[in-house]
Structure formats: structure tokens, C-alpha cells
Design an enzyme around this catalytic site. Structure first.
Site, PDB file in Angstrom:
ATOM      1  N   GLY A 136      -4.040  -5.046  -1.613  1.00 47.47           N
ATOM      2  CA  GLY A 136      -3.932  -5.124  -0.150  1.00 47.47           C
ATOM      3  C   GLY A 136      -5.282  -5.043   0.558  1.00 47.47           C
ATOM      4  O   GLY A 136      -6.315  -4.764  -0.068  1.00 47.47           O
ATOM      5  N   LEU A 194      -6.563  -2.939   2.899  1.00 42.24           N
ATOM      6  CA  LEU A 194      -7.255  -1.647   2.966  1.00 42.24           C
ATOM      7  C   LEU A 194      -7.801  -1.264   1.587  1.00 42.24           C
ATOM      8  O   LEU A 194      -8.942  -0.802   1.471  1.00 42.24           O
ATOM      9  CB  LEU A 194      -6.304  -0.556   3.489  1.00 42.24           C
ATOM     10  CG  LEU A 194      -6.921   0.841   3.563  1.00 42.24           C
ATOM     11  CD1 LEU A 194      -8.168   0.864   4.447  1.00 42.24           C
ATOM     12  CD2 LEU A 194      -5.899   1.867   4.057  1.00 42.24           C
ATOM     13  N   ASP A 205       4.522  -0.856  -9.844  1.00 41.02           N
ATOM     14  CA  ASP A 205       5.474  -0.869  -8.733  1.00 41.02           C
ATOM     15  C   ASP A 205       5.793   0.592  -8.414  1.00 41.02           C
ATOM     16  O   ASP A 205       6.370   1.303  -9.248  1.00 41.02           O
ATOM     17  CB  ASP A 205       6.734  -1.642  -9.164  1.00 41.02           C
ATOM     18  CG  ASP A 205       7.747  -1.755  -8.052  1.00 41.02           C
ATOM     19  OD1 ASP A 205       7.737  -0.898  -7.143  1.00 41.02           O
ATOM     20  OD2 ASP A 205       8.561  -2.687  -8.098  1.00 41.02           O
ATOM     21  N   ILE A 206       5.412   1.043  -7.218  1.00 38.27           N
ATOM     22  CA  ILE A 206       5.553   2.482  -6.910  1.00 38.27           C
ATOM     23  C   ILE A 206       7.003   2.897  -6.668  1.00 38.27           C
ATOM     24  O   ILE A 206       7.271   4.072  -6.419  1.00 38.27           O
ATOM     25  CB  ILE A 206       4.656   2.918  -5.726  1.00 38.27           C
ATOM     26  CG1 ILE A 206       5.079   2.236  -4.411  1.00 38.27           C
ATOM     27  CG2 ILE A 206       3.179   2.682  -6.027  1.00 38.27           C
ATOM     28  CD1 ILE A 206       4.559   2.954  -3.171  1.00 38.27           C
ATOM     29  N   ALA A 255       2.515  -0.634   0.374  1.00 37.42           N
ATOM     30  CA  ALA A 255       3.460  -0.473   1.481  1.00 37.42           C
ATOM     31  C   ALA A 255       4.294  -1.730   1.663  1.00 37.42           C
ATOM     32  O   ALA A 255       3.871  -2.832   1.300  1.00 37.42           O
ATOM     33  CB  ALA A 255       2.699  -0.180   2.777  1.00 37.42           C
ATOM     34  N   THR A 275       1.400   5.213   9.715  1.00 35.66           N
ATOM     35  CA  THR A 275       1.268   4.293  10.853  1.00 35.66           C
ATOM     36  C   THR A 275       1.488   4.969  12.205  1.00 35.66           C
ATOM     37  O   THR A 275       2.241   5.941  12.327  1.00 35.66           O
ATOM     38  CB  THR A 275       2.310   3.156  10.685  1.00 35.66           C
ATOM     39  OG1 THR A 275       2.311   2.346  11.862  1.00 35.66           O
ATOM     40  CG2 THR A 275       3.710   3.695  10.485  1.00 35.66           C
ATOM     41  N   TYR A 318      11.202   0.078   9.804  1.00 37.84           N
ATOM     42  CA  TYR A 318       9.868   0.230   9.188  1.00 37.84           C
ATOM     43  C   TYR A 318       9.292   1.601   9.539  1.00 37.84           C
ATOM     44  O   TYR A 318       8.826   2.337   8.658  1.00 37.84           O
ATOM     45  CB  TYR A 318       8.934  -0.880   9.690  1.00 37.84           C
ATOM     46  CG  TYR A 318       7.468  -0.627   9.407  1.00 37.84           C
ATOM     47  CD1 TYR A 318       6.942  -0.816   8.134  1.00 37.84           C
ATOM     48  CD2 TYR A 318       6.617  -0.182  10.420  1.00 37.84           C
ATOM     49  CE1 TYR A 318       5.593  -0.556   7.873  1.00 37.84           C
ATOM     50  CE2 TYR A 318       5.269   0.067  10.166  1.00 37.84           C
ATOM     51  CZ  TYR A 318       4.765  -0.123   8.896  1.00 37.84           C
ATOM     52  OH  TYR A 318       3.439   0.129   8.643  1.00 37.84           O
ATOM     53  N   LYS A 366       8.397   4.777   7.067  1.00 37.00           N
ATOM     54  CA  LYS A 366       7.053   5.343   6.921  1.00 37.00           C
ATOM     55  C   LYS A 366       7.079   6.854   7.223  1.00 37.00           C
ATOM     56  O   LYS A 366       6.417   7.631   6.539  1.00 37.00           O
ATOM     57  CB  LYS A 366       6.062   4.630   7.847  1.00 37.00           C
ATOM     58  CG  LYS A 366       5.776   3.178   7.484  1.00 37.00           C
ATOM     59  CD  LYS A 366       5.045   2.988   6.179  1.00 37.00           C
ATOM     60  CE  LYS A 366       3.577   3.340   6.248  1.00 37.00           C
ATOM     61  NZ  LYS A 366       2.889   3.061   4.950  1.00 37.00           N
TER      62      LYS A 366
HETATM   63  N1  LIG Z   1      -1.619  -3.638   8.673  1.00 36.31           N
HETATM   64  C1  LIG Z   1      -1.517  -2.840   9.736  1.00 36.31           C
HETATM   65  O1  LIG Z   1      -1.682  -3.264  10.887  1.00 36.31           O
HETATM   66  C2  LIG Z   1      -1.205  -1.381   9.550  1.00 36.31           C
HETATM   67  C3  LIG Z   1      -1.095  -0.568  10.666  1.00 36.31           C
HETATM   68  C4  LIG Z   1      -0.839   0.778  10.492  1.00 36.31           C
HETATM   69  C5  LIG Z   1      -0.704   1.292   9.225  1.00 36.31           C
HETATM   70  N2  LIG Z   1      -0.793   0.471   8.144  1.00 36.31           N
HETATM   71  C6  LIG Z   1      -0.640   1.062   6.801  1.00 36.31           C
HETATM   72  O2  LIG Z   1      -1.876   0.944   6.111  1.00 36.31           O
HETATM   73  C7  LIG Z   1      -1.623   0.838   4.712  1.00 36.31           C
HETATM   74  C8  LIG Z   1      -2.401  -0.335   4.145  1.00 36.31           C
HETATM   75  O3  LIG Z   1      -1.964  -1.507   4.810  1.00 36.31           O
HETATM   76  P1  LIG Z   1      -2.567  -2.941   4.489  1.00 36.31           P
HETATM   77  O4  LIG Z   1      -2.651  -3.659   5.781  1.00 36.31           O
HETATM   78  O5  LIG Z   1      -3.742  -2.815   3.604  1.00 36.31           O
HETATM   79  O6  LIG Z   1      -1.345  -3.550   3.671  1.00 36.31           O
HETATM   80  P2  LIG Z   1      -1.270  -4.899   2.809  1.00 36.31           P
HETATM   81  O7  LIG Z   1      -2.513  -5.675   2.904  1.00 36.31           O
HETATM   82  O8  LIG Z   1       0.042  -5.522   3.126  1.00 36.31           O
HETATM   83  O9  LIG Z   1      -1.201  -4.278   1.332  1.00 36.31           O
HETATM   84  C9  LIG Z   1      -0.057  -3.613   0.874  1.00 36.31           C
HETATM   85  C10 LIG Z   1      -0.024  -3.810  -0.615  1.00 36.31           C
HETATM   86  O10 LIG Z   1       1.111  -3.116  -1.139  1.00 36.31           O
HETATM   87  C11 LIG Z   1       1.630  -3.901  -2.203  1.00 36.31           C
HETATM   88  N3  LIG Z   1       2.994  -3.504  -2.485  1.00 36.31           N
HETATM   89  C12 LIG Z   1       4.124  -3.835  -1.814  1.00 36.31           C
HETATM   90  N4  LIG Z   1       5.188  -3.263  -2.423  1.00 36.31           N
HETATM   91  C13 LIG Z   1       4.706  -2.569  -3.492  1.00 36.31           C
HETATM   92  C14 LIG Z   1       5.311  -1.781  -4.497  1.00 36.31           C
HETATM   93  N5  LIG Z   1       6.641  -1.607  -4.553  1.00 36.31           N
HETATM   94  N6  LIG Z   1       4.520  -1.214  -5.435  1.00 36.31           N
HETATM   95  C15 LIG Z   1       3.172  -1.392  -5.415  1.00 36.31           C
HETATM   96  N7  LIG Z   1       2.541  -2.143  -4.499  1.00 36.31           N
HETATM   97  C16 LIG Z   1       3.315  -2.716  -3.539  1.00 36.31           C
HETATM   98  C17 LIG Z   1       1.512  -5.325  -1.711  1.00 36.31           C
HETATM   99  O11 LIG Z   1       1.547  -6.222  -2.807  1.00 36.31           O
HETATM  100  P3  LIG Z   1       2.343  -7.620  -2.666  1.00 36.31           P
HETATM  101  O12 LIG Z   1       1.789  -8.309  -1.440  1.00 36.31           O
HETATM  102  O13 LIG Z   1       2.011  -8.295  -3.949  1.00 36.31           O
HETATM  103  O14 LIG Z   1       3.785  -7.246  -2.535  1.00 36.31           O
HETATM  104  C18 LIG Z   1       0.135  -5.292  -1.026  1.00 36.31           C
HETATM  105  O15 LIG Z   1      -0.897  -5.628  -1.931  1.00 36.31           O
HETATM  106  C19 LIG Z   1      -0.104   0.738   4.567  1.00 36.31           C
HETATM  107  O16 LIG Z   1       0.421   2.011   4.274  1.00 36.31           O
HETATM  108  C20 LIG Z   1       0.365   0.338   5.938  1.00 36.31           C
HETATM  109  O17 LIG Z   1       1.686   0.743   6.206  1.00 36.31           O
HETATM  110  C21 LIG Z   1      -1.062  -0.843   8.270  1.00 36.31           C
END
Ligand SMILES: NC(=O)c1ccc[n+]([C@@H]2O[C@H](COP(=O)([O-])OP(=O)(O)OC[C@H]3O[C@@H](n4cnc5c(N)ncnc54)[C@H](OP(=O)(O)O)[C@@H]3O)[C@@H](O)[C@H]2O)c1
Length: 285
Positions: A10, A12, A36-37, A60, A101, A125, A129
Site C-alpha cells: 500500500g 503508506l 492475509d491478516i 486495510a 482514520t 467502513y 476501523k
Molecule cells: N487513504 C486514505 O485517505 C486514508 C485516510 C485515513 C486513514 N487511512 C488508513 O491508513 C492506512 C494506510 O492506508 P493506505 O492509503 O496506504 O492504503 P492502501 O494503499 O489501500 O493499502 C492498503 C493495503 O492493504 C492491503 N490489504 C487489503 N486487505 C488485506 C488483507 N486482508 N491482508 C493483508 N493486506 C491487505 C491491500 O492490498 P491489495 O490492494 O492487494 O488488496 C493494500 O496493499 C489504512 O489503515 C487506512 O485505513 C487511509
């Protein structure tokens, strides 16, 4: 010190990898396919092999609207996942840093939310969280929960989920009118700023809930306008209200986060979001 980084594909996690390496950590990143978590046996296998001193969970289920129709999938990743990781951390004596979040709040406030404010999620969602936060914290005391907002990073260009910046650029390239809500307030946050802050926090041993974002605040509409100003594009950008912009999940009208607990540790406020967006485009180009 060995760190296990879950969800390593992902945006981050991709920003965290070089930060952790530069601070001398030995990092074992595992992406969705590798761990897979939602599967405790897989987590146990990885823990036994890696023997991490700390786990940073970036995995996530982030599809806010789709979660309304898929609550089981959202809760499996966002609630059960952190629970299983917390249990494994407890069994192996590892620290857990879990990301959450701003959407845990209902947005009724007009002042930045502090860590001590009471969450009230408006969507599946957000509820998933918040459950993840509670389950992780109630199972293991060596746990950091970090809530952030409007995250974007360089890796969002290639990740499945992408981010708001990449979405705006894609819509502009398609040449259509772009409607963006102008009544939801947040702080866009650069993964490039959040990642080093997380690494600092991890070394603090001051467990608990933290709000960590860039500073300042804006609406999604003004965030979009800042993006187009910086890249020199002028698509037809239309402000709309949340009522006009119909989506499946309700979002908070105001979800700016006060980084109070972070500042109380003596750490400096993260840069203004506009400066970070400028730096992001300098690096992206
Ligand atoms: N993006 C935002 O605007 C935002 C805002 C507030 C908080 N957050 C939080 O910040 C954190 C990082 O977000 P991000 O934007 O970096 O997210 P991201 O780019 O969507 O990365 C999430 C990663 O989790 C993986 N994933 C999904 N299901 C999984 C599972 N069951 N087991 C293991 N890996 C799994 C995904 O892989 P696949 O794609 O291959 O499924 C993806 O690589 C998350 O907790 C998110 O909720 C994000």
C-alpha cells in the site's frame, strides 16, 4: 530491531519502507498475497519466521462506499485483522502500531478532534476501523493507534486503491466535468510526512491513541483546486454539496484532527498540507 510491515504493497507502507531502513531497522514487508491478516494461522507462520520486535499494520479495506454493501469483508480486514495481529503481538511480545482514520468521528464538531473525543462512526467502513482500534487496544497494551486523514503518497500511482490526487489527475485527463464536495473539511496528509513521524512514535514507547496529520485544513474541493493549480491544469471543477453528491457511505462534514497527543510528546507539528502537496509534485515529476 526487526519490524514486520503488513499491507506492504500500500501507499503508506511504501513510504515507510525507506524511512525504517534509514533509521537502521530490519524490515520484513509482507503484502496481501504474502500475509492475509484475516487468517490467524498465516499471521502465526509469519511471526514465527520473522520474530518481529514490532509490527506496523498498513493493511486495510479502504473502499469506503463499497463497504456499505460488504460489511463482512470490511470488518474481516479492519476489525478482525488488527485483533489477530494484537493477539500475535502479545504472544510474541511485539509492539503493534496500527493505522486508523478520521472517519471514526461524526463530524458534528467545528473544532479539530482530539484523541480524547468520543468517536461516532457514520459508515460501515468507519465502524470497522473503530472496532479494529478497540479490539487491538483491548487485547494488547503495547499498542499505538494512529488516526490520519486524506492520505496520499507516491505509490498511489500504482496501488490498486490509488488516492484522491491520482483520481483527480485521471478525471482531468479524461476531460470531463469534475464534481467535488465543498462541505467536508479535512487535512490532506502526505505519506512522506506521516511515515517518518510514525517511525519516531514507534521509538517513544508511549502507547495509546494519536492523531497525526499535516497541519491546516481544507475541503475536498479546495484540495482538488490546489492539485490542479500545482500541475497547471484547469479542468471544469464544480463545487457540490454532500447532499448533491450521492454516494453509498456517509462521511463526516468536519474531521480535522488536533495532533494533541503527538505534540504533548514534544514532537513538532507536521508541515502545512499545501507545502507537502508542493513537495509531493516535485517528487512525482
Ligand atoms: N487513504 C486514505 O485517505 C486514508 C485516510 C485515513 C486513514 N487511512 C488508513 O491508513 C492506512 C494506510 O492506508 P493506505 O492509503 O496506504 O492504503 P492502501 O494503499 O489501500 O493499502 C492498503 C493495503 O492493504 C492491503 N490489504 C487489503 N486487505 C488485506 C488483507 N486482508 N491482508 C493483508 N493486506 C491487505 C491491500 O492490498 P491489495 O490492494 O492487494 O488488496 C493494500 O496493499 C489504512 O489503515 C487506512 O485505513 C487511509
Amino acid at each position: 530491531m526487526k519490524i514486520l510491515l503488513t499491507g506492504s504493497g500500500g501507499q503508506l507502507a511504501q513510504a515507510l519502507l525507506p524511512c525504517l531502513h534509514s533509521q537502521g531497522y530490519e524490515v520484513h514487508g509482507v503484502d496481501h498475497a504474502q500475509c492475509d491478516i484475516t487468517v490467524p494461522d498465516l499471521i502465526e507462520t509469519v511471526f514465527s519466521a520473522v520474530k518481529p520486535a514490532a509490527v506496523i499494520n498498513c493493511a486495510a479495506y479502504n473502499q469506503v462506499d463499497r463497504a456499505e454493501a460488504e460489511p463482512a469483508a470490511a470488518f474481516a480486514v479492519n476489525a478482525c485483522g488488527p485483533l489477530y495481529l494484537a493477539r500475535a503481538c502479545k504472544a510474541h511480545g511485539a509492539t503493534l502500531l496500527h493505522i486508523s482514520t478520521n472517519y471514526v468521528f461524526d463530524g458534528a464538531s467545528n473544532q479539530p478532534y482530539r484523541e480524547t473525543d468520543c468517536p461516532r462512526p457514520l459508515s460501515v467502513y468507519a465502524a470497522s476501523k473503530l472496532s479494529g482500534e478497540n479490539l487491538a487496544q483491548s487485547h494488547w497494551e503495547r499498542c499505538y493507534i494512529v488516526r490520519t486523514t486524506g492520505l496520499y503518497g507516491l505509490a498511489g500511482r500504482t496501488t490498486r486503491q490509488g488516492n484522491f490526487v491520482e483520481t483527480m489527475l485521471r478525471l482531468a485527463a479524461a476531460g470531463n466535468d469534475i464534481r467535488v464536495v465543498n462541505d467536508q473539511w479535512l487535512t490532506p496528509t502526505a505519506a512522506a510526512d506521516l511515515a517518518p513521524a510514525l517511525v519516531r512514535l514507534l521509538a517513544s514507547n508511549r502507547f495509546g491513541i494519536y492523531h497525526l496529520t499535516n497541519s491546516g485544513s481544507t475541503t475536498w474541493f479546495d484540495f482538488a483546486r490546489a492539485i490542479f493549480d500545482l500541475v497547471g491544469l484547469s479542468p471544469r471543477l464544480l463545487p457540490v454539496s454532500s447532499q448533491e453528491y450521492r454516494v453509498a457511505a456517509r462521511r463526516p462534514a468536519y474531521s480535522v484532527l488536533a495532533n494533541a497527543a503527538w505534540n504533548a510528546l514534544g514532537f513538532p507539528t507536521l508541515p502545512p498540507w499545501q507545502n507537502s502537496l508542493t513537495r509531493f509534485f516535485a517528487a512525482r515529476n
